[in-house]
Scaffold this active site. Structure first.
Site, mmCIF file in Angstrom:
data_model
loop_
_atom_site.group_PDB
_atom_site.id
_atom_site.type_symbol
_atom_site.label_atom_id
_atom_site.label_comp_id
_atom_site.label_asym_id
_atom_site.label_seq_id
_atom_site.Cartn_x
_atom_site.Cartn_y
_atom_site.Cartn_z
ATOM 1 N N THR A 140 0.863 -1.183 0.000
ATOM 2 C CA THR A 140 0.000 0.000 0.000
ATOM 3 C C THR A 140 0.896 1.229 0.000
ATOM 4 O OG1 THR A 140 -1.749 -1.145 1.206
ATOM 5 C CG2 THR A 140 -1.814 1.255 1.220
ATOM 6 N N LYS A 156 -7.847 1.210 -2.203
ATOM 7 C CA LYS A 156 -7.284 0.680 -0.952
ATOM 8 C C LYS A 156 -7.263 1.744 0.146
ATOM 9 C CE LYS A 156 -5.208 -1.899 2.082
ATOM 10 N NZ LYS A 156 -3.898 -2.530 1.910
ATOM 11 N N LYS A 196 0.892 4.210 8.696
ATOM 12 C CA LYS A 196 1.474 4.586 7.403
ATOM 13 C C LYS A 196 0.378 4.826 6.376
ATOM 14 C CE LYS A 196 2.443 1.472 4.627
ATOM 15 N NZ LYS A 196 1.794 0.743 3.492
#
Length: 294
Positions: A100, A175, A243
């Site tokens: 990701t 995502k 993150k």
């Protein structure tokens, strides 16, 4: 399926995905930055035999190169350093990145790889370590439709919900939306369990009943039982969701105005910093630790 495959990055998710590809009878080589990491060492011996010492050895003969890494800097380093993928990958090979890294980074990487005639799909996944082991991941894919179709048989080994989302970066875009939902679901789970505690209700009852109605979620079904059992072992670490939330805010830039994301980030940070930062390596269900003294 006659491609030669490479898999780079054998962490919690990558290890399980590599194993599933290997078990399906694919010709595959794997590489991990730390060959003696616990994840690699715990592989059965027949799987360890295909873990090689260098990126060049892993990718030089591969038609499709799968990567499952960490942050943007990790992906860029593995792809573009002096001994990285771009130097050794075959012309016209496909890199499929399960990390990701956000839509903007995916687009930049795709453009850079095109200069060497290397194709690229951004294919972030959802489903945690359970989905990785069971081959039931949700995979969101951005890039060329033709490239997606070429790789789709391998996606079907790794996941059960495979979606082509559009051009490069589109998988990452979906995502990040997924990570916003996952973060806010975790707030809901923690607060529902906290409310059950205050009312003297068996928390298992909350999971059993609410999982059947409008409040159901993957987090409630899969992570709430871990919270009840004080099991904070990671399927997906807090440092990784932090993150991802950082990427959400970077994507929005100065127009960022998502109070739910701000709250989730705050609660994850509180849990992460417990025990001198040991919380960063706990699973996301450890958000509950930020509520313990409330």
């Amino acid at each position: 399926m006659k491609h030669k495959l490479a898999f780079l990055g054998l962490g919690v998710m990558g290890k399980a995905m590599y194993v599933n590809l290997h078990k399906s009878g694919q010709s595959i080589k794997a590489w991990n930055r730390t060959k003696n990491s616990p994840h690699v060492q715990s592989l059965p011996s027949e799987f360890q035999l295909n873990v090689v010492d260098s990126i060049s050895e892993a990718v030089k003969d591969a038609n499709i190169i799968f990567t499952c890494l960490g942050d943007v800097a990790d992906v860029e380093d593995v792809f573009f350093n002096s001994e990285g993928v771009m130097k050794f990958a075959q012309s016209n090979s496909i890199i499929v990145d399960f990390s990701t890294i956000g839509s903007q980074s995916a687009q930049k990487i795709s453009h850079k790889l095109q200069q060497k005639n290397i194709r690229f799909l951004d294919a972030p996944v959802s489903g945690g370590d359970i989905g990785a082991r069971q081959g039931t991941l949700t995979i969101m894919v951005g890039g060329s439709l033709t490239d997606f179709q070429e790789c789709e048989p391998y996606f079907n080994i790794l996941g059960k919900n495979i979606t082509y989302c559009g051009s490069a970066g589109s998988g990452q875009a979906v995502k990040l939306c997924n990570q916003v939902l996952a973060s806010l679901h975790m707030i809901g789970v923690c607060e529902a369990l906290k409310l059950a505690e205050k009312q003297g209700i068996d928390p298992h009852l909350v999971v059993d009943v609410c999982s059947t109605g409008a409040a159901s979620s993957w987090a409630l079904s899969n992570l709430a039982p871990k919270i009840i059992d004080s099991d904070y072992n990671p399927g997906f670490m807090i440092k990784h969701i932090l993150k991802d939330l950082r990427l959400v805010k970077e994507t929005l830039g100065e127009n960022s105005d998502l109070p739910g994301v701000e709250l989730a980030q705050k609660l994850f940070e509180i849990a992460a910093q417990l025990n001198q930062g040991e919380g960063y390596n706990l699973g996301t269900q450890a958000m509950m630790k930020s509520y313990i003294n409330q």
